[in-house]
Scaffold this motif. Sequence first.
Motif, mmCIF file in Angstrom:
data_model
loop_
_atom_site.group_PDB
_atom_site.id
_atom_site.type_symbol
_atom_site.label_atom_id
_atom_site.label_comp_id
_atom_site.label_asym_id
_atom_site.label_seq_id
_atom_site.Cartn_x
_atom_site.Cartn_y
_atom_site.Cartn_z
ATOM 1 N N UNK A 28 55.072 56.079 58.737
ATOM 2 C CA UNK A 28 56.366 56.309 59.383
ATOM 3 C C UNK A 28 56.459 57.703 59.972
ATOM 4 N N UNK A 29 55.959 58.700 59.241
ATOM 5 C CA UNK A 29 55.972 60.067 59.771
ATOM 6 C C UNK A 29 55.125 60.172 61.035
ATOM 7 N N UNK A 30 53.985 59.494 61.033
ATOM 8 C CA UNK A 30 53.126 59.533 62.216
ATOM 9 C C UNK A 30 53.812 58.884 63.415
ATOM 10 N N UNK A 31 54.511 57.769 63.183
ATOM 11 C CA UNK A 31 55.241 57.103 64.263
ATOM 12 C C UNK A 31 56.326 58.031 64.813
ATOM 13 N N UNK A 32 57.078 58.624 63.913
ATOM 14 C CA UNK A 32 58.177 59.487 64.350
ATOM 15 C C UNK A 32 57.697 60.768 65.031
ATOM 16 N N UNK A 33 56.455 61.171 64.748
ATOM 17 C CA UNK A 33 55.934 62.390 65.360
ATOM 18 C C UNK A 33 55.646 62.214 66.849
ATOM 19 N N UNK A 34 55.502 60.972 67.286
ATOM 20 C CA UNK A 34 55.178 60.712 68.682
ATOM 21 C C UNK A 34 53.692 60.627 68.954
ATOM 22 N N UNK A 35 52.855 60.932 67.961
ATOM 23 C CA UNK A 35 51.401 60.845 68.122
ATOM 24 C C UNK A 35 50.963 59.406 67.849
ATOM 25 N N UNK A 36 51.158 58.544 68.826
ATOM 26 C CA UNK A 36 50.842 57.126 68.666
ATOM 27 C C UNK A 36 49.432 56.834 69.163
ATOM 28 N N UNK A 37 49.042 57.486 70.251
ATOM 29 C CA UNK A 37 47.725 57.253 70.832
ATOM 30 C C UNK A 37 46.634 57.827 69.926
ATOM 31 N N UNK A 38 45.379 57.452 70.159
ATOM 32 C CA UNK A 38 44.286 58.008 69.349
ATOM 33 C C UNK A 38 44.300 59.532 69.350
ATOM 34 N N UNK A 39 43.845 60.071 68.239
ATOM 35 C CA UNK A 39 43.811 61.500 67.944
ATOM 36 C C UNK A 39 45.218 62.023 67.656
ATOM 37 N N UNK A 40 45.270 63.222 67.105
ATOM 38 C CA UNK A 40 46.539 63.794 66.691
ATOM 39 C C UNK A 40 46.370 64.549 65.380
ATOM 40 N N UNK A 41 47.434 65.168 64.889
ATOM 41 C CA UNK A 41 47.341 66.015 63.695
ATOM 42 C C UNK A 41 46.940 65.273 62.436
ATOM 43 N N UNK A 42 47.318 64.003 62.314
ATOM 44 C CA UNK A 42 46.922 63.248 61.132
ATOM 45 C C UNK A 42 45.408 63.017 61.116
ATOM 46 N N UNK A 43 44.817 62.828 62.290
ATOM 47 C CA UNK A 43 43.364 62.665 62.372
ATOM 48 C C UNK A 43 42.675 63.943 61.903
ATOM 49 N N UNK A 44 43.163 65.087 62.379
ATOM 50 C CA UNK A 44 42.571 66.372 61.977
ATOM 51 C C UNK A 44 42.650 66.564 60.468
ATOM 52 N N UNK A 45 43.795 66.259 59.902
ATOM 53 C CA UNK A 45 43.971 66.429 58.464
ATOM 54 C C UNK A 45 43.103 65.450 57.679
ATOM 55 N N UNK A 46 43.034 64.215 58.133
ATOM 56 C CA UNK A 46 42.227 63.206 57.456
ATOM 57 C C UNK A 46 40.756 63.616 57.452
ATOM 58 N N UNK A 47 40.264 64.074 58.597
ATOM 59 C CA UNK A 47 38.875 64.519 58.672
ATOM 60 C C UNK A 47 38.607 65.663 57.698
ATOM 61 N N UNK A 48 39.506 66.626 57.654
ATOM 62 C CA UNK A 48 39.305 67.778 56.777
ATOM 63 C C UNK A 48 39.291 67.361 55.314
ATOM 64 N N UNK A 49 40.182 66.448 54.938
ATOM 65 C CA UNK A 49 40.261 66.023 53.537
ATOM 66 C C UNK A 49 39.036 65.212 53.126
ATOM 67 N N UNK A 50 38.559 64.331 54.005
ATOM 68 C CA UNK A 50 37.387 63.527 53.663
ATOM 69 C C UNK A 50 36.142 64.411 53.599
#
Length: 385
Positions: A28-50
């Motif tokens: 829901x936070x990702x939807x509300x952020x407007x980053x719907x298309x591929x890539x975005x801040x959640x991708x960056x964070x996910x990569x760093x955590x993994x």
Amino acid sequence: MTVTAAPARGRVLLSSPDVGPREEQLVGEAVRSGWIAPLGPMVDEFEARVADRCGRRHAVALSSGTAALHLALLQAGAGPGTAVVVPTLTFAATANAVVYTGAEPVFVDATEESGTLDPQLLDRALTELREAGTRVAAVVPVDLLGRCADYPALERTCRRFDVPVVSDAAEALGSSLGARPAGSFGESAALSFNGNKIMTTSGGGMLLTDDPAVAARARYLSTQARQPAVHYEHTEVGYNYRLSNLLAALGIAQLERLDEMIGRRRALRRSYVQLFAGVPGVRVFQHPGDQDDNCWLTAVLVDPQTAGWSADDLRAALDAADVESRPLWKPMHQQPVFAGARSFLDGTADRLFATGLALPSGSALTPQQVEVVTDAVLGFLAARR
């Protein structure tokens, strides 16, 4: 949006997604952020955590584990005129990724204890391939059902032949070998977040590496090999392989819960060990020695001559009780699509396929579903005594 775990009624599945309120919150936070298309801040964070979880310097979030393997093999130099050694006991994606590069997949058999790539047969394969004048671009060990391959032995052999290792850790996130986590082995490694894996992004995967050039090249190729120009400029063929920001949000929530989900799968493994204790001709695959595994899937091996029944007999009984089970991977050398492929075999993978059966292992299984499975197994065993 309402997110639920596996249904309490209906068919008991092998490994269904385990999602809940935290996943709903972050998506829901990702939807509300407007980053719907591929890539975005959640991708960056996910990569760093993994990357941190797997002890790697770089991680590239992709659309599938197969995409990760494909790009990793391209980086290793796989292509027409080369060969890539893969285990015969694996899912087809491992071999398919080799074919995508234009290289020839060469299949090598497994060890009896773990089902992973046999180091002694690998030595023989690399020796004979070298004598035949075949250039081997990479060896791809597979971490089977969450059990890490014998990387110390495999890497020693590959160093002698100057062949890079690309780790297929698609099934093993959260597992370890000694002090090292799955995904930390090899020149690069691939993870899968498919819907049935230990954690999921619905569909998705990750390429892991310590080499910044490999990571940069993977990012470039996975976004259609677009050049840094105002217009769309392409000097080579790329791929549409990147993960979306929405799915990365799901992945972050899943990663937060990974240890909890592994704990439930390990508890199921222990319950199966108890359930089949004392049953002649039956043993739980990869146990003992599974204390560092993520226990993605628990399987039993059935010796029909001793047990008086086969793995397929049990599968049919479970199916009648609306419980899903599945044979172990059909070896690649038995697959029609790879008929005639060069293979180095001793019959182990064939035996494991003929005698193995994976049982419901998901962390989303409810107590009621576990009871259904237990009752079905006990009823089958009682009828066969």
